[in-house]
Scaffold this motif. Structure first.
Motif, PDB file in Angstrom:
ATOM      1  N   HIS A 111       0.806  -1.221   0.000  1.00 38.28           N
ATOM      2  CA  HIS A 111       0.000   0.000   0.000  1.00 38.28           C
ATOM      3  C   HIS A 111       0.851   1.289   0.000  1.00 38.28           C
ATOM      4  O   HIS A 111       0.568   2.232  -0.748  1.00 38.28           O
ATOM      5  CB  HIS A 111      -0.908  -0.018   1.242  1.00 38.28           C
ATOM      6  N   HIS A 115       1.159   4.306  -2.863  1.00 33.25           N
ATOM      7  CA  HIS A 115       0.937   5.760  -2.749  1.00 33.25           C
ATOM      8  C   HIS A 115       1.901   6.552  -3.651  1.00 33.25           C
ATOM      9  O   HIS A 115       1.516   7.520  -4.289  1.00 33.25           O
ATOM     10  CB  HIS A 115       1.119   6.215  -1.299  1.00 33.25           C
ATOM     11  N   SER A 146       1.059   9.831   5.504  1.00 32.60           N
ATOM     12  CA  SER A 146      -0.345   9.410   5.533  1.00 32.60           C
ATOM     13  C   SER A 146      -0.803   9.246   6.973  1.00 32.60           C
ATOM     14  O   SER A 146      -0.112   9.639   7.918  1.00 32.60           O
ATOM     15  CB  SER A 146      -0.503   8.106   4.757  1.00 32.60           C
ATOM     16  N   ASP A 320      -6.267   7.312  -0.077  1.00 33.70           N
ATOM     17  CA  ASP A 320      -6.302   5.925  -0.544  1.00 33.70           C
ATOM     18  C   ASP A 320      -7.193   5.754  -1.783  1.00 33.70           C
ATOM     19  O   ASP A 320      -8.332   6.194  -1.799  1.00 33.70           O
ATOM     20  CB  ASP A 320      -6.824   5.018   0.579  1.00 33.70           C
TER      21      ASP A 320
HETATM   22 ZN    ZN Z   1      -2.860   5.242   2.484  1.00 39.13          ZN
END
Ligand code: ZN
Ligand code: KG4
Length: 353
Positions: A111, A115, A146, A320
């Motif tokens: 993840h 980004h 984040s 996200d």
């Molecule tokens: Zn994120």
């Protein structure tokens, strides 16, 4: 080559479709944020349940937006970590099932790495997106900011990177969320602090910057505590006063001043370190990634202080989304990275860079 990306690591169910790692064909996101806002933060069980409900309609809507059928999709990419276990599970099980039924290669995506790849999208026929005109170049310095991560990463090339530093405690987005709670602003804290900070004085409180042994590491828990202490002092109570009752004693202008002072120092801290890393490593490009990268204060301070020009991506691609996952999926194919096993790909909630 067209990749469909699925993202469910936290409270957003998002599906993106991307061509050749640079063209955005679709990005559809269903968020359960409004439900969590009532509780002041994400409730994992609710997030997982909402993913189950949103997954199929989001997939269908993304294909419709891209004007494509399953036969046009070359591969599926899915976030398998880091994130909330229950949330990740819904995305990964969906992707595994689709990979088997539709007979598509499957790619597991980190993840946080995903980004960064939001910055590689440079064209779209979708309305409402303002994208950079050119892709970042290597060596590439990435500031990842984040709700769960605060990291400086130096990429020599795709899939060849070094973690320069990271937070020892709270992530910067988490600090925004916690400070917002102290002064009675709604979740998520980043946008609500940015909103009230615009009418406040960023110099009204003297807040500390942490000093770390590794100069590229971060720490935000001390700053959050300093905001708490300054607020207690401002309203004339000590540390025994319940912190959830502080906000009712603050007027709008005091809230604005606290928000502006916190935002200024938190952002200045990450910009200081980005600049330091830029001067040491001399990257060709700098990108910012993650939810806090949508902060206009971060964009302002960074552009003001960096000696190179920096093009920011659309704020909708900073929080996200499935498009960043699909983009990284494209590069996994183009750079011959291994596929994920569709019958056994597991989630990794604690996955790091
Ligand atoms: Zn994120
Ligand atoms: O990347 P993201 O959507 O989810 C995670 O992977 O964590 O980031 C969410 C975080 C939240 O903490 C939110 O407060 C923060 O990004 N955020 C902002 C802004 N917009 C979102 N922080 C500062 N300024 C903003 N404008």
């Amino acid at each position: 080559m067209i990749v469909l990306g699925i993202e469910t690591s936290c409270d957003e169910t998002s599906v993106g479709i991307v061509c050749d790692g640079k063209e955005l064909l679709a990005c559809v996101t269903a968020s359960s944020m409004e439900i969590h806002a009532k509780y002041g933060g994400v409730i994992p069980e609710i997030a997982a349940r909402e993913h189950i409900q949103a997954m199929t309609p989001t997939l269908e809507e993304a294909l419709k937006q891209a004007k494509l059928d399953w036969q046009d999709i070359n591969a599926i990419a899915v976030t398998y970590g880091a994130g909330l276990g229950g949330s990740l599970l819904i995305g990964v099980l969906t992707a595994r099932t689709l990979a088997i039924i539709k007979q598509k290669p499957l790619y597991g995506i980190n993840h946080v790495e995903g980004h960064v790849y939001a910055n590689f999208l440079t064209s779209t026929s979708l309305s409402g997106y303002k994208l950079p005109t050119k892709q970042p170049e290597f060596p590439l310095l990435a500031l990842i900011v984040s709700g769960g991560h605060t990291q400086l990463v130096l990429f020599q090339d795709h899939f060849n990177y070094k973690l320069l530093g990271q937070t020892h405690d709270d992530a910067i987005g988490e600090a925004f969320d916690k400070v917002a709670k102290i002064i009675g602003l709604p979740y998520p804290g980043g946008p609500s602090i940015a909103k009230v900070a615009s009418s406040g004085n960023g110099k009204s409180f003297n807040l500390p910057k942490s000093r770390m042994q590794n100069r590229y590491d971060f720490s935000f828990s001390g700053l959050k505590t300093a905001v708490l202490r300054a607020t207690q002092q401002l309203v004339g109570v000590d540390h025994t006063f319940p912190s959830y009752r502080l906000a009712e004693r603050l007027n709008a202008s005091q809230k604005a001043d606290i928000a502006a002072s916190f935002q200024h120092i938190a952002i200045e801290t990450v910009v200081d370190k980005t600049l330091d890393a830029f001067n040491t490593f001399g990257p060709k490009s700098v990108v910012i990634a993650g939810g806090v990268a949508s902060s206009s204060e971060l964009r302002r301070q960074l552009s003001e202080r960096l000696p190179i020009e920096i093009e920011y991506t659309d704020p909708k691609l900073c929080t996200d989304n499935g498009a960043m996952i699909a983009t990284l999926g494209c590069y996994k194919i183009m750079k011959h990275q291994p596929e994920a096993p569709p019958y056994t790909l597991e989630i990794e909630p604690g996955l790091s860079m």
